[in-house]
Write a protein that holds these residues in place. Structure first.
Motif, PDB file in Angstrom:
ATOM      1  N   GLU A   1     -58.203  22.408 -70.737  1.00  0.00           N
ATOM      2  CA  GLU A   1     -57.109  23.108 -71.423  1.00  0.00           C
ATOM      3  C   GLU A   1     -56.947  24.517 -70.866  1.00  0.00           C
ATOM      4  N   TYR A   2     -58.066  25.225 -70.741  1.00  0.00           N
ATOM      5  CA  TYR A   2     -58.041  26.598 -70.245  1.00  0.00           C
ATOM      6  C   TYR A   2     -57.447  26.649 -68.841  1.00  0.00           C
ATOM      7  N   LEU A   3     -57.927  25.774 -67.955  1.00  0.00           N
ATOM      8  CA  LEU A   3     -57.425  25.764 -66.584  1.00  0.00           C
ATOM      9  C   LEU A   3     -55.924  25.487 -66.557  1.00  0.00           C
ATOM     10  N   LYS A   4     -55.467  24.585 -67.409  1.00  0.00           N
ATOM     11  CA  LYS A   4     -54.034  24.259 -67.433  1.00  0.00           C
ATOM     12  C   LYS A   4     -53.219  25.453 -67.908  1.00  0.00           C
ATOM     13  N   VAL A   5     -53.683  26.136 -68.956  1.00  0.00           N
ATOM     14  CA  VAL A   5     -52.957  27.294 -69.484  1.00  0.00           C
ATOM     15  C   VAL A   5     -52.914  28.422 -68.446  1.00  0.00           C
ATOM     16  N   VAL A   6     -54.053  28.725 -67.834  1.00  0.00           N
ATOM     17  CA  VAL A   6     -54.124  29.810 -66.856  1.00  0.00           C
ATOM     18  C   VAL A   6     -53.290  29.478 -65.615  1.00  0.00           C
ATOM     19  N   THR A   7     -53.390  28.243 -65.148  1.00  0.00           N
ATOM     20  CA  THR A   7     -52.637  27.840 -63.961  1.00  0.00           C
ATOM     21  C   THR A   7     -51.139  27.852 -64.248  1.00  0.00           C
ATOM     22  N   THR A   8     -50.747  27.421 -65.443  1.00  0.00           N
ATOM     23  CA  THR A   8     -49.330  27.445 -65.829  1.00  0.00           C
ATOM     24  C   THR A   8     -48.813  28.871 -65.891  1.00  0.00           C
ATOM     25  N   ALA A   9     -49.639  29.781 -66.417  1.00  0.00           N
ATOM     26  CA  ALA A   9     -49.232  31.194 -66.483  1.00  0.00           C
ATOM     27  C   ALA A   9     -49.024  31.760 -65.073  1.00  0.00           C
ATOM     28  N   GLU A  10     -49.944  31.449 -64.157  1.00  0.00           N
ATOM     29  CA  GLU A  10     -49.786  31.918 -62.775  1.00  0.00           C
ATOM     30  C   GLU A  10     -48.538  31.314 -62.147  1.00  0.00           C
ATOM     31  N   LEU A  11     -48.315  30.030 -62.394  1.00  0.00           N
ATOM     32  CA  LEU A  11     -47.147  29.350 -61.841  1.00  0.00           C
ATOM     33  C   LEU A  11     -45.854  29.998 -62.331  1.00  0.00           C
ATOM     34  N   ASN A  12     -45.774  30.278 -63.630  1.00  0.00           N
ATOM     35  CA  ASN A  12     -44.575  30.917 -64.178  1.00  0.00           C
ATOM     36  C   ASN A  12     -44.354  32.295 -63.578  1.00  0.00           C
ATOM     37  N   TRP A  13     -45.435  33.044 -63.403  1.00  0.00           N
ATOM     38  CA  TRP A  13     -45.323  34.377 -62.794  1.00  0.00           C
ATOM     39  C   TRP A  13     -44.852  34.265 -61.351  1.00  0.00           C
ATOM     40  N   LEU A  14     -45.426  33.326 -60.613  1.00  0.00           N
ATOM     41  CA  LEU A  14     -45.025  33.151 -59.217  1.00  0.00           C
ATOM     42  C   LEU A  14     -43.558  32.756 -59.096  1.00  0.00           C
ATOM     43  N   ARG A  15     -43.099  31.905 -60.003  1.00  0.00           N
ATOM     44  CA  ARG A  15     -41.690  31.524 -59.978  1.00  0.00           C
ATOM     45  C   ARG A  15     -40.785  32.738 -60.181  1.00  0.00           C
ATOM     46  N   SER A  16     -41.200  33.660 -61.078  1.00  0.00           N
ATOM     47  CA  SER A  16     -40.387  34.860 -61.300  1.00  0.00           C
ATOM     48  C   SER A  16     -40.406  35.769 -60.068  1.00  0.00           C
ATOM     49  N   VAL A  17     -41.554  35.860 -59.413  1.00  0.00           N
ATOM     50  CA  VAL A  17     -41.646  36.689 -58.202  1.00  0.00           C
ATOM     51  C   VAL A  17     -40.791  36.105 -57.081  1.00  0.00           C
ATOM     52  N   THR A  18     -40.884  34.787 -56.879  1.00  0.00           N
ATOM     53  CA  THR A  18     -40.090  34.168 -55.807  1.00  0.00           C
ATOM     54  C   THR A  18     -38.590  34.271 -56.112  1.00  0.00           C
ATOM     55  N   GLU A  19     -38.232  34.196 -57.392  1.00  0.00           N
ATOM     56  CA  GLU A  19     -36.820  34.362 -57.758  1.00  0.00           C
ATOM     57  C   GLU A  19     -36.347  35.781 -57.438  1.00  0.00           C
ATOM     58  N   ASP A  20     -37.211  36.780 -57.710  1.00  0.00           N
ATOM     59  CA  ASP A  20     -36.866  38.169 -57.388  1.00  0.00           C
ATOM     60  C   ASP A  20     -36.745  38.352 -55.879  1.00  0.00           C
ATOM     61  N   LEU A  21     -37.593  37.679 -55.119  1.00  0.00           N
ATOM     62  CA  LEU A  21     -37.496  37.766 -53.656  1.00  0.00           C
ATOM     63  C   LEU A  21     -36.174  37.162 -53.169  1.00  0.00           C
ATOM     64  N   ARG A  22     -35.818  36.005 -53.706  1.00  0.00           N
ATOM     65  CA  ARG A  22     -34.563  35.352 -53.292  1.00  0.00           C
ATOM     66  C   ARG A  22     -33.341  36.200 -53.646  1.00  0.00           C
ATOM     67  N   ALA A  23     -33.396  36.849 -54.819  1.00  0.00           N
ATOM     68  CA  ALA A  23     -32.251  37.625 -55.291  1.00  0.00           C
ATOM     69  C   ALA A  23     -32.200  39.027 -54.687  1.00  0.00           C
ATOM     70  N   GLY A  24     -33.226  39.399 -53.922  1.00  0.00           N
ATOM     71  CA  GLY A  24     -33.240  40.727 -53.318  1.00  0.00           C
ATOM     72  C   GLY A  24     -33.701  41.822 -54.253  1.00  0.00           C
ATOM     73  N   ARG A  25     -34.224  41.459 -55.410  1.00  0.00           N
ATOM     74  CA  ARG A  25     -34.728  42.472 -56.347  1.00  0.00           C
ATOM     75  C   ARG A  25     -36.113  42.979 -55.958  1.00  0.00           C
ATOM     76  N   LEU A  26     -36.793  42.232 -55.094  1.00  0.00           N
ATOM     77  CA  LEU A  26     -38.104  42.647 -54.590  1.00  0.00           C
ATOM     78  C   LEU A  26     -38.002  42.656 -53.070  1.00  0.00           C
ATOM     79  N   GLU A  27     -37.952  43.856 -52.503  1.00  0.00           N
ATOM     80  CA  GLU A  27     -37.793  43.969 -51.053  1.00  0.00           C
ATOM     81  C   GLU A  27     -38.460  45.228 -50.538  1.00  0.00           C
ATOM     82  N   TRP A  28     -38.748  45.241 -49.260  1.00  0.00           N
ATOM     83  CA  TRP A  28     -39.382  46.383 -48.605  1.00  0.00           C
ATOM     84  C   TRP A  28     -39.250  46.191 -47.103  1.00  0.00           C
ATOM     85  N   THR A  29     -39.501  47.271 -46.384  1.00  0.00           N
ATOM     86  CA  THR A  29     -39.591  47.187 -44.924  1.00  0.00           C
ATOM     87  C   THR A  29     -40.909  47.816 -44.505  1.00  0.00           C
ATOM     88  N   TYR A  30     -41.419  47.368 -43.385  1.00  0.00           N
ATOM     89  CA  TYR A  30     -42.695  47.886 -42.897  1.00  0.00           C
ATOM     90  C   TYR A  30     -42.602  49.397 -42.668  1.00  0.00           C
TER      91      TYR A  30
END
Length: 199
Positions: free
Chosen positions: A161-190
């Motif tokens: 149960e714990y592993l599923k909850v923690v992994t789901t939380a990471e997955l949801n966070w990663l989805r939000s980060v990748t969405e921000d990357l696609r939308a250009g809300r998270l960007e930088w240059t070297y």
């Protein structure tokens, strides 16, 4: 004899399994796999299990019950937990449950250096991680459903149960980060980051 100065998930698991019955190392390894403890305990090479057993034996937390030889197998030593081992296992367990420990997994360390990648590169590698985590969440869900079908008490499923909850939380966070990357809300240059570091 003195107890080990340091606990470990594998050492706790060995002591916990020996609470149920005396076992030889192969039996311990088989139960770790059968009971799904390999999801939460890094057994790694078989040598790490033998090193852990040697350490527990030297500390007086386990003892040799018997040594037997079978024509089909090499000599096998069966171990049992001692009274000191039972007490130590309970101390370790209580401590691991009660006290959050600062651990250093790879992923947060990698996140702290992602400035070395471009946003496009990061989107690619995080997309791979999202797919892997989606598979893991599905597998954990299937494992929980299977255990429930067998009528196992919930206490035996808490680590899953714990592993599923923690992994789901990471997955949801990663989805939000990748969405921000696609939308250009998270960007930088070297170049902008290098100038920031130099200031």
């Amino acid at each position: 004899m003195s107890t080990p100065t340091r606990s470990s998930p594998l050492a706790l698991t060995v002591l916990a399994l020996l609470h149920f019955k005396p076992l030889h190392p192969y039996g311990i390894q088989r139960l770790i796999k059968q009971w799904g403890k390999d999801q939460v305990v890094n057994v790694g090479q078989r040598a790490s299990l033998y090193r852990t057993i040697d350490r527990l034996l030297a500390a007086g937390l386990i003892a040799v019950r018997e040594t037997g030889r079978d024509q089909q197998y090499p000599e096998r030593t069966v171990y049992e937990v001692t009274d000191a081992g039972r007490a130590t296992a309970r101390e370790w367990l209580a401590q691991m449950l009660a006290e959050p420990k600062q651990e250093f997994p790879e992923f947060p360390a990698a996140l702290s250096h992602l400035l070395m990648l471009t946003p496009e590169e990061l989107l690619g590698v995080l997309g791979q991680r999202v797919k892997a985590l989606e598979e893991t969440v599905a597998e954990l869900g299937a494992s929980l459903a299977e255990e429930e079908r067998h009528g196992l008490p919930r206490v035996t499923m808490l680590e899953t149960e714990y592993l599923k909850v923690v992994t789901t939380a990471e997955l949801n966070w990663l989805r939000s980060v990748t969405e921000d990357l696609r939308a250009g809300r998270l960007e930088w240059t070297y170049d902008s980051l290098v100038s920031f570091v130099r200031e």
